[in-house]
Scaffold this motif. Structure first.
Motif, mmCIF file in Angstrom:
data_model
loop_
_atom_site.group_PDB
_atom_site.id
_atom_site.type_symbol
_atom_site.label_atom_id
_atom_site.label_comp_id
_atom_site.label_asym_id
_atom_site.label_seq_id
_atom_site.Cartn_x
_atom_site.Cartn_y
_atom_site.Cartn_z
ATOM 1 N N PRO A 25 9.065 -3.702 -0.423
ATOM 2 C CA PRO A 25 9.790 -4.967 -0.268
ATOM 3 C C PRO A 25 8.884 -6.185 -0.460
ATOM 4 O O PRO A 25 7.647 -6.084 -0.467
ATOM 5 N N GLU A 26 9.517 -7.351 -0.554
ATOM 6 C CA GLU A 26 8.778 -8.586 -0.769
ATOM 7 C C GLU A 26 7.840 -8.883 0.396
ATOM 8 O O GLU A 26 8.138 -8.580 1.549
ATOM 9 N N PHE A 27 6.676 -9.438 0.048
ATOM 10 C CA PHE A 27 5.642 -9.849 1.002
ATOM 11 C C PHE A 27 5.061 -8.684 1.810
ATOM 12 O O PHE A 27 4.373 -8.908 2.806
ATOM 13 N N THR A 28 5.317 -7.437 1.412
ATOM 14 C CA THR A 28 4.848 -6.287 2.194
ATOM 15 C C THR A 28 3.360 -6.348 2.484
ATOM 16 O O THR A 28 2.912 -6.133 3.612
ATOM 17 N N PHE A 29 2.557 -6.632 1.447
ATOM 18 C CA PHE A 29 1.110 -6.621 1.620
ATOM 19 C C PHE A 29 0.508 -8.026 1.540
ATOM 20 O O PHE A 29 -0.708 -8.176 1.346
ATOM 21 N N SER A 30 1.305 -9.045 1.710
ATOM 22 C CA SER A 30 0.829 -10.421 1.606
ATOM 23 C C SER A 30 -0.353 -10.671 2.529
ATOM 24 O O SER A 30 -0.308 -10.357 3.720
ATOM 25 N N LYS A 31 -1.422 -11.188 1.935
ATOM 26 C CA LYS A 31 -2.652 -11.561 2.652
ATOM 27 C C LYS A 31 -3.402 -10.376 3.249
ATOM 28 O O LYS A 31 -4.374 -10.565 3.980
ATOM 29 N N LEU A 32 -2.976 -9.165 2.928
ATOM 30 C CA LEU A 32 -3.669 -7.993 3.459
ATOM 31 C C LEU A 32 -4.990 -7.796 2.717
ATOM 32 O O LEU A 32 -5.022 -7.838 1.483
ATOM 33 N N PRO A 33 -6.103 -7.567 3.425
ATOM 34 C CA PRO A 33 -7.410 -7.417 2.769
ATOM 35 C C PRO A 33 -7.618 -6.010 2.203
ATOM 36 O O PRO A 33 -8.495 -5.262 2.628
ATOM 37 N N ALA A 45 10.566 0.612 -7.325
ATOM 38 C CA ALA A 45 10.663 -0.848 -7.408
ATOM 39 C C ALA A 45 9.655 -1.521 -6.482
ATOM 40 O O ALA A 45 9.419 -1.058 -5.355
ATOM 41 N N ILE A 46 9.077 -2.604 -6.975
ATOM 42 C CA ILE A 46 8.223 -3.476 -6.179
ATOM 43 C C ILE A 46 8.842 -4.865 -6.254
ATOM 44 O O ILE A 46 8.952 -5.449 -7.325
ATOM 45 N N ASP A 47 9.258 -5.391 -5.115
ATOM 46 C CA ASP A 47 9.950 -6.676 -5.095
ATOM 47 C C ASP A 47 8.986 -7.841 -5.310
ATOM 48 O O ASP A 47 7.762 -7.672 -5.264
ATOM 49 N N ASN A 48 9.553 -9.027 -5.501
ATOM 50 C CA ASN A 48 8.755 -10.244 -5.667
ATOM 51 C C ASN A 48 7.790 -10.427 -4.505
ATOM 52 O O ASN A 48 8.091 -10.078 -3.351
ATOM 53 N N ASP A 49 6.624 -10.976 -4.813
ATOM 54 C CA ASP A 49 5.663 -11.455 -3.805
ATOM 55 C C ASP A 49 5.046 -10.351 -2.952
ATOM 56 O O ASP A 49 4.484 -10.626 -1.895
ATOM 57 N N ALA A 50 5.130 -9.100 -3.397
ATOM 58 C CA ALA A 50 4.588 -8.002 -2.593
ATOM 59 C C ALA A 50 3.080 -8.119 -2.390
ATOM 60 O O ALA A 50 2.547 -7.676 -1.368
ATOM 61 N N GLY A 65 5.625 8.751 -13.474
ATOM 62 C CA GLY A 65 6.853 9.053 -12.747
ATOM 63 C C GLY A 65 7.976 9.345 -13.705
ATOM 64 O O GLY A 65 7.857 9.162 -14.925
ATOM 65 N N ASP A 66 9.092 9.795 -13.136
ATOM 66 C CA ASP A 66 10.239 10.139 -13.978
ATOM 67 C C ASP A 66 10.948 8.914 -14.535
ATOM 68 O O ASP A 66 11.622 8.995 -15.564
ATOM 69 N N GLU A 67 10.815 7.772 -13.866
ATOM 70 C CA GLU A 67 11.489 6.554 -14.271
ATOM 71 C C GLU A 67 10.491 5.407 -14.386
ATOM 72 O O GLU A 67 9.432 5.427 -13.747
ATOM 73 N N PRO A 68 10.805 4.393 -15.196
ATOM 74 C CA PRO A 68 9.942 3.206 -15.234
ATOM 75 C C PRO A 68 9.875 2.542 -13.861
ATOM 76 O O PRO A 68 10.766 2.702 -13.020
ATOM 77 N N LEU A 69 8.804 1.804 -13.644
ATOM 78 C CA LEU A 69 8.622 1.045 -12.411
ATOM 79 C C LEU A 69 9.156 -0.366 -12.622
ATOM 80 O O LEU A 69 8.750 -1.057 -13.551
ATOM 81 N N THR A 70 10.074 -0.791 -11.751
ATOM 82 C CA THR A 70 10.571 -2.168 -11.796
ATOM 83 C C THR A 70 9.710 -3.014 -10.869
ATOM 84 O O THR A 70 9.519 -2.668 -9.700
ATOM 85 N N ILE A 71 9.160 -4.105 -11.392
ATOM 86 C CA ILE A 71 8.236 -4.906 -10.603
ATOM 87 C C ILE A 71 8.595 -6.385 -10.710
ATOM 88 O O ILE A 71 8.961 -6.878 -11.779
ATOM 89 N N GLY A 72 8.510 -7.065 -9.577
ATOM 90 C CA GLY A 72 8.822 -8.481 -9.526
ATOM 91 C C GLY A 72 7.610 -9.347 -9.766
ATOM 92 O O GLY A 72 6.568 -8.874 -10.222
ATOM 93 N N TYR A 73 7.701 -10.616 -9.429
ATOM 94 C CA TYR A 73 6.649 -11.572 -9.739
ATOM 95 C C TYR A 73 6.306 -12.404 -8.513
ATOM 96 O O TYR A 73 6.796 -12.144 -7.411
#
Length: 336
Positions: A25-33, A45-50, A65-73
């Motif tokens: 989801p979005e912001f999942t790893f935000s600012k994580l070192p 899928a990787i949402d925006n701002d992850a 993987g079996d399917e393409p990865l959908t990635i946000g910005y």
């Protein structure tokens, strides 16, 4: 506000994603070192701002993987690529990526998935990758790239890759979009390998005119063993010598700089202006070539010989096929 977001970035964090993870989801790893992350093939899928403000992230691996990865910005401030805040040095991509950045707005290097990364020196493309998205590795510091089974190179994919020195375009590649190699200022060698399909290639549409895809790249060695076709828009707009596929004004004042041209027997056609404004000294035309377009070597400063290798079958020449050259052609040779 992300699940693992933290302001405590003094210590490094290790992230391991299990096979049950399907979405980040979005912001999942935000600012994580975090220094590196592996995206398993199960992640769809990787949402925006992850990865917003992950200022220690240097390595990203996207597993097959079996399917393409959908990635946000990245949406804070100006919309940018998802890793814009990350000092990436290594990227491994083992499957296709569906990029959700609005297509009509995707027009600068910083907006590419891994674009705007002058720190990025190592890129590995896996066997299952068929498409490179627009500006994907723009402004990177890679010196070379193995395209494996890639079929499509998107707009601006390698724009500004100033350390890219050589390029092999394999048989799998059938389409190269506009701006793909714009401002690759170290690109000296291009090798277009034989393939069952022609290579369709775009151009560099500027505000006032058009440029060829390798414009201002210091090409010293060109080898091609299949036909190259201009995209429809390219063919419609190409009407002068600095707009051909290999046309180039780079280092034109340096008389020591020349281009070696090797044309294979799978080539049958030279599109218009193809080698105009190059530093080719001799144009050797193999017997396979049966059609030569308009002004293919016009404004060439060093051409001194044109050599045909077939005495029985003459290629079709349009009027003014060789255009005007700035030096005297020492001879036209027909070799049987």
């Amino acid at each position: 506000e992300g699940i693992f977001s933290t302001e405590r970035n003094s210590q490094n964090t290790t992230v391991t994603l299990g096979s049950q993870v399907k979405t980040i989801p979005e912001f999942t790893f935000s600012k994580l070192p975090v220094n590196s992350i592996v995206i398993p093939g199960t992640v769809a899928a990787i949402d925006n701002d992850a990865f917003t403000t992950c200022t220690k992230l240097t390595s990203v691996t996207i597993e097959a993987g079996d399917e393409p990865l959908t990635i946000g910005y990245n949406t804070p401030g100006n919309d940018d690529g998802p890793f814009i805040d990350c000092p990436l040095t290594t990227v491994v991509v083992n499957r296709d990526i569906n990029y959700t950045f609005p297509t009509g707005d995707l027009d600068t290097p910083d907006e590419g998935i891994f674009g705007g990364k002058s720190s990025l020196v190592n890129v590995t493309i896996g066997d299952d990758v068929s498409t490179l998205t627009p500006y994907m590795f723009a402004n990177s510091a890679i010196t070379g790239i193995d395209l494996k089974n890639v079929t499509t190179i998107g707009k601006g994919t390698f724009e500004g890759a100033s350390s890219l020195a050589s390029l092999n375009i394999p048989a799998s590649v059938t389409s190269i979009d506009n701006f793909a190699f714009k401002n690759c200022s170290s690109l000296a060698t291009v090798n277009i390998l034989a393939g069952s399909e022609d290579l369709t290639i775009g151009y560099q549409p500027e505000e006032t005119n058009q440029r060829g895809p390798f414009y201002q790249s210091p090409l010293s060695y060109i080898k091609m063993d299949r036909n190259i076709r201009m995209s429809t828009n390219y063919a419609d707009n190409c009407d002068q010598s600095d707009e051909g596929i290999f046309s180039n004004e780079y280092y034109n004042d340096d008389l020591a700089w020349t281009t070696r041209l090797v044309i294979g027997n799978n080539v049958t056609t030279f599109p218009k202006y193809m080698f105009a404004q190059t530093r080719v000294q001799q144009l050797h035309i193999p017997e396979s070539v049966n059609n030569i377009g308009l002004k293919v070597i016009e404004d060439n400063e060093l051409i001194n010989a044109i050599v045909f290798y077939n005495t029985e079958v003459r290629p079709t020449l349009v009027f003014d096929a060789f255009g005007e050259v700035t030096t005297s052609v020492g001879g036209i040779v027909i070799s049987g």
